[in-house]
Design a protein around this motif. Structure first.
Motif, PDB file in Angstrom:
ATOM      1  N   HIS A   1       0.815  -1.220   0.000  1.00 63.06           N
ATOM      2  CA  HIS A   1       0.000   0.000   0.000  1.00 63.06           C
ATOM      3  C   HIS A   1       0.850   1.272   0.000  1.00 63.06           C
ATOM      4  N   ILE A   2       2.125   1.140   0.370  1.00 63.52           N
ATOM      5  CA  ILE A   2       2.981   2.322   0.547  1.00 63.52           C
ATOM      6  C   ILE A   2       3.796   2.583  -0.710  1.00 63.52           C
ATOM      7  N   SER A   3       3.919   3.848  -1.065  1.00 60.29           N
ATOM      8  CA  SER A   3       4.780   4.189  -2.198  1.00 60.29           C
ATOM      9  C   SER A   3       5.408   5.565  -2.012  1.00 60.29           C
ATOM     10  N   PHE A   4       6.611   5.707  -2.537  1.00 58.26           N
ATOM     11  CA  PHE A   4       7.275   7.006  -2.690  1.00 58.26           C
ATOM     12  C   PHE A   4       8.296   6.849  -3.808  1.00 58.26           C
ATOM     13  N   THR A   5       8.728   7.925  -4.388  1.00 58.83           N
ATOM     14  CA  THR A   5       9.640   7.902  -5.530  1.00 58.83           C
ATOM     15  C   THR A   5      10.917   7.128  -5.198  1.00 58.83           C
ATOM     16  N   ASP A   6      11.281   6.193  -6.097  1.00 59.05           N
ATOM     17  CA  ASP A   6      12.511   5.393  -5.974  1.00 59.05           C
ATOM     18  C   ASP A   6      12.515   4.475  -4.753  1.00 59.05           C
ATOM     19  N   MET A   7      11.338   4.105  -4.236  1.00 67.89           N
ATOM     20  CA  MET A   7      11.271   3.203  -3.072  1.00 67.89           C
ATOM     21  C   MET A   7      11.948   1.871  -3.396  1.00 67.89           C
ATOM     22  N   HIS A   8      12.740   1.397  -2.455  1.00 64.39           N
ATOM     23  CA  HIS A   8      13.505   0.167  -2.662  1.00 64.39           C
ATOM     24  C   HIS A   8      13.341  -0.753  -1.451  1.00 64.39           C
ATOM     25  N   PHE A   9      13.167  -2.060  -1.688  1.00 63.82           N
ATOM     26  CA  PHE A   9      13.111  -3.023  -0.586  1.00 63.82           C
ATOM     27  C   PHE A   9      13.546  -4.388  -1.100  1.00 63.82           C
TER      28      PHE A   9
END
Length: 418
Positions: A402-410
């Protein structure tokens, strides 16, 4: 009680979240805190490393108790300074926090008291360190002696890589004075686990074991980070192993520090390697690990304030600490480029939806004009508990969608990488 927590990351958010549940805590403050911590505590604009400023603020605002969470202020003697000012403080004094602040000290302590660890040598001269590396061969581990934000360890697969690491630490001052002395160790093999433990100077009570995922990318590839996720309990850590560690590592370490006139009050972190010859100490930390803190505190059933007070008072043996009979997972959502170069200030969406099925701890966020934005390398820790480890892992990833932000990495393999 009016309680102050020192720090600003995901670990501190987890600590504040747990303390906010205590009926004993009437007012909760965090210095300097972050955007998410502001949901559960009043954030105070004092740097975590400003020892005189923190003591002055705590005195002026009549704090009944201070919990010092990060490594730097512990090594700098913040607990000592608070105690001198008459304020009860949780965490080791500087002379015990050295177990993390100096790897050379911790290795010497283990050698003196026969606590199992890797064979090693300590160097203050680069040419001797390079000659030792050449003599020992690879793989080999090179460690900066002092604090280096969890990044002062290189597991070198070639002699050239090890020599480069030693040169960068000792000659190029990559970690400042922390690298003036280096510890060079044999490369142990086996799965790594973390056991955090409460200590009151004499007694030690282990928490459920956990397993951090340090490398930036799937399959344990890429550079070391502060941690990309953690699970608890790791399946490799059996009850028999826990008993052996208690008898050979945990209690002997607390006894050794006591014998040296450095009684340890606080949380001690045992980084362990489960080698074919048995458990060995990789490293000690003098505080909660991050992100392990987030998943382990989610499993705690006892009032955290009671535990912290018992550690300070020396009455840990009189407290029956209870844990949920569940498993947990924390998934770290990081900025693209972390742990190297990354940008800040990107808006974060989906926190409310993710929070319906998980606890989202803020590590590197800020609140600007009512909007959470990224403000660090590790941004969020999506944390879940469930009856089984597989369920906890699946739930963390489901909530994280559900979570997003620009260039999110995991990483996509938390709990499946070992």
């Amino acid at each position: 009680m009016r309680v102050l927590v020192v720090g600003s990351g995901g670990r501190e958010h987890a600590i504040c979240w747990k303390l906010a549940q205590s009926p004993k805590v009437t007012e909760l403050f965090c210095a300097p805190g972050n955007g998410g911590i502001a949901q559960v505590a009043t954030c105070v604009d004092v740097k975590a490393t400003d020892v005189p400023g923190m003591v002055a603020w705590a005195k002026e605002h009549h704090m009944d108790f201070v919990m010092v969470a990060p490594d730097d202020p512990l090594a700098m003697g913040m607990v000592d300074a608070l105690e001198e000012a008459g304020i009860p403080a949780f965490g080791p004094r500087a002379n015990a926090a050295i177990i993390e602040a100096s790897k050379a000290f911790s290795k010497e302590l283990m050698a003196k008291y026969h606590i199992p660890t890797a064979a090693y040598a300590t160097f203050t001269e680069l040419d001797k360190a390079l000659a030792y590396i050449e003599e020992q061969g690879a793989p080999i581990v090179v460690k900066a002696d002092g604090l280096a934000l969890g990044k002062g360890v290189v597991v070198a697969s070639t002699v050239e890589e090890a020599k480069q690491a030693a040169t960068e630490m000792m000659a190029d001052k990559k970690f400042g004075e922390s690298g003036s002395t280096v510890v060079i160790e044999e490369c142990m093999v086996g799965p790594e686990v973390t056991v955090l433990a409460f200590a009151d100077g004499k007694h030690v009570v282990p928490m459920p074991a956990s397993q951090d995922h340090k490398r930036a990318f799937d399959g344990n590839q890429g550079p070391n980070t502060g941690g990309m996720g953690a699970i608890s309990p790791p399946p490799q850590y059996t009850p028999e192993m826990a008993k052996q560690c208690m008898e050979e590592i945990f209690q002997p370490t607390i006894d050794a520090l006591q014998a040296e006139g450095r009684p340890f009050h606080g949380v001690i972190y045992f980084g362990l390697m489960l080698t074919p010859k048995g458990p060995r100490v990789v490293e000690y930390n003098a505080r909660f690990g991050d992100p392990e803190c987030q998943v382990v505190l989610s499993l705690l059933d006892t009032d955290l304030m009671d535990v912290l007070q018992a550690c300070v008072d020396g009455t840990l043996d009189q407290l029956d600490i209870q844990w949920k009979k569940e498993a947990g997972c924390v998934l770290v959502l990081a900025s693209g480029g972390y742990p190297l170069d990354y940008k800040k200030g990107y808006p974060i969406s989906g926190l409310e939806e993710a929070g319906k099925t998980s606890v989202v701890f803020h590590a590197g966020t800020a609140l600007k004009d009512g909007q959470y934005v990224t403000n660090g390398g590790r941004v969020l820790g999506v944390t879940t508990t469930a009856p089984t480890l597989e369920e906890a892992i699946a739930n963390a990833y489901e909530a994280g969608k559900h979570i997003s932000f620009t260039d999110m990495h995991f990483r996509t393999d938390i709990g499946h990488a070992f």
